[in-house]
Design an enzyme around this catalytic site. Structure first.
Site, short mmCIF file in Angstrom:
data_model
loop_
_atom_site.label_atom_id
_atom_site.label_comp_id
_atom_site.label_asym_id
_atom_site.label_seq_id
_atom_site.Cartn_x
_atom_site.Cartn_y
_atom_site.Cartn_z
N ALA A 22 41.97 35.47 17.48
CA ALA A 22 42.92 34.53 18.06
C ALA A 22 43.64 33.68 17.01
O ALA A 22 44.77 33.23 17.23
CB ALA A 22 42.22 33.62 19.07
N THR A 26 47.86 31.71 16.56
CA THR A 26 48.09 30.26 16.72
C THR A 26 49.41 29.83 16.08
O THR A 26 50.07 28.93 16.58
CB THR A 26 46.93 29.45 16.13
OG1 THR A 26 46.70 29.84 14.77
CG2 THR A 26 45.65 29.64 16.93
N ARG A 34 38.25 28.37 20.98
CA ARG A 34 37.14 27.45 20.73
C ARG A 34 37.40 26.39 19.67
O ARG A 34 36.52 25.59 19.38
CB ARG A 34 35.89 28.25 20.34
CG ARG A 34 35.36 29.12 21.49
CD ARG A 34 34.18 29.95 21.08
NE ARG A 34 33.61 30.66 22.23
CZ ARG A 34 34.07 31.81 22.69
NH1 ARG A 34 35.10 32.40 22.11
NH2 ARG A 34 33.52 32.39 23.75
N ASP A 104 47.55 39.28 23.59
CA ASP A 104 48.84 38.63 23.81
C ASP A 104 50.05 39.52 23.54
O ASP A 104 51.19 39.07 23.66
CB ASP A 104 48.94 37.37 22.94
CG ASP A 104 48.64 37.63 21.47
OD1 ASP A 104 49.02 38.72 20.96
OD2 ASP A 104 48.02 36.77 20.82
N HIS A 119 40.17 44.27 23.44
CA HIS A 119 39.93 43.60 24.72
C HIS A 119 41.07 43.82 25.72
O HIS A 119 41.14 43.12 26.73
CB HIS A 119 39.71 42.10 24.51
CG HIS A 119 38.44 41.79 23.79
ND1 HIS A 119 38.29 40.68 22.97
CD2 HIS A 119 37.25 42.44 23.74
CE1 HIS A 119 37.07 40.67 22.46
NE2 HIS A 119 36.42 41.73 22.91
N ASN A 210 40.57 33.02 5.73
CA ASN A 210 40.30 31.99 6.72
C ASN A 210 40.25 30.63 6.03
O ASN A 210 39.82 30.54 4.88
CB ASN A 210 38.96 32.27 7.42
CG ASN A 210 38.84 31.59 8.77
OD1 ASN A 210 39.76 31.65 9.58
ND2 ASN A 210 37.72 30.94 9.02
N VAL A 228 48.81 32.45 7.22
CA VAL A 228 50.28 32.53 7.17
C VAL A 228 50.75 32.52 5.73
O VAL A 228 51.59 33.33 5.32
CB VAL A 228 50.92 31.37 7.98
CG1 VAL A 228 52.42 31.27 7.68
CG2 VAL A 228 50.70 31.57 9.47
#
Length: 238
Positions: A22, A26, A34, A104, A119, A210, A228
């Protein structure tokens, strides 16, 4: 500025697999689940947030499920960001696969080849009664199929449901063949997705991009940077 050694790993890899979650979306304006601004964190309802994305909710309270989905899950105007675009470019220029938890559709919008949606996809909607697919825009207007009156649902894996065996086998195959695994936008704590890393080759290199430190029980390279910025600087070479 990308470390030349990291750039070289991408340039020299023969089979790249991006394992993503996810956090990739963003930057496109889609909240994750979460984090402190996530969908689950800000939920003020009296039931666990996961309930509204469960097969139990769909079966027992289909209207509650539908209201939650259309109010919280759909961002049809969202556009792919540089992470999606750069990873998509790798799938065109090299032998690269994206295995994503995201539902998405932004990887599809970015033109990603060799895409495995672990998923499912929110924008693929079908009738549970007759099995026919309908446009997601029709689903956002009504939970019922206008032809047969059946209850519509998005083709995603809900809590309480099993994964698509085809998605599992393709993901395991891709990971086992990879010589470079790149983890982006996921903590790799949610199973069974997190278990895919166990199928890596002993010779595969693993990178994690990350802002927060990830922890694994095997050697890997941690790149503590906004994804990014990292993908903006990363070059795609055939």
């Amino acid at each position: 500025m990308i470390d030349p050694k990291i750039q070289a790993e991408f340039d020299q890899a023969n089979n790249i697999v991006f394992l993503t979650g996810a956090g990739v979306s963003t930057a496109s304006g889609i909240p994750d689940y979460r984090s402190k601004n996530g969908l689950y964190t800000n939920d003020q309802s009296d039931k666990p947030s996961e309930y509204y994305l469960s097969s139990d909710c769909l079966r027992d309270e289909p209207e509650v499920f539908w209201q939650y989905e259309k109010s919280n899950m759909y961002y049809p105007d969202a556009k792919p960001n540089v992470i999606h675009e750069k990873q998509a470019a790798f799938t065109h220029q090299k032998d690269a696969v994206v295995v994503t938890q995201n539902i998405d559709s932004l990887y599809r919008k970015a033109g990603t080849q060799n895409l495995i949606e672990f998923h499912g996809n929110l924008y693929t909607v079908y009738c549970q009664k007759c099995g026919k697919k309908v446009d997601y825009k029709d689903y956002l207007k009504s939970m019922y199929h206008e032809n047969c009156g059946g209850i519509l649902r998005p083709d995603i894996v809900l809590y309480g449901e099993g994964l698509d065996p085809d998605a599992i086998s393709k993901s395991v195959d891709a990971v086992s063949r990879a010589d470079l695994l790149v983890i982006v936008g996921t903590s790799m704590r949610v199973y069974p997705f997190a278990g895919l890393i166990d199928y890596r080759s002993a010779n595969a290199k693993v990178l994690a991009v990350n802002e927060e430190q990830l922890t694994f029980n095997f050697p890997f390279t941690m790149i503590k940077e906004n994804a990014v910025d990292f993908f903006k600087d990363l070059q795609v070479h055939a």
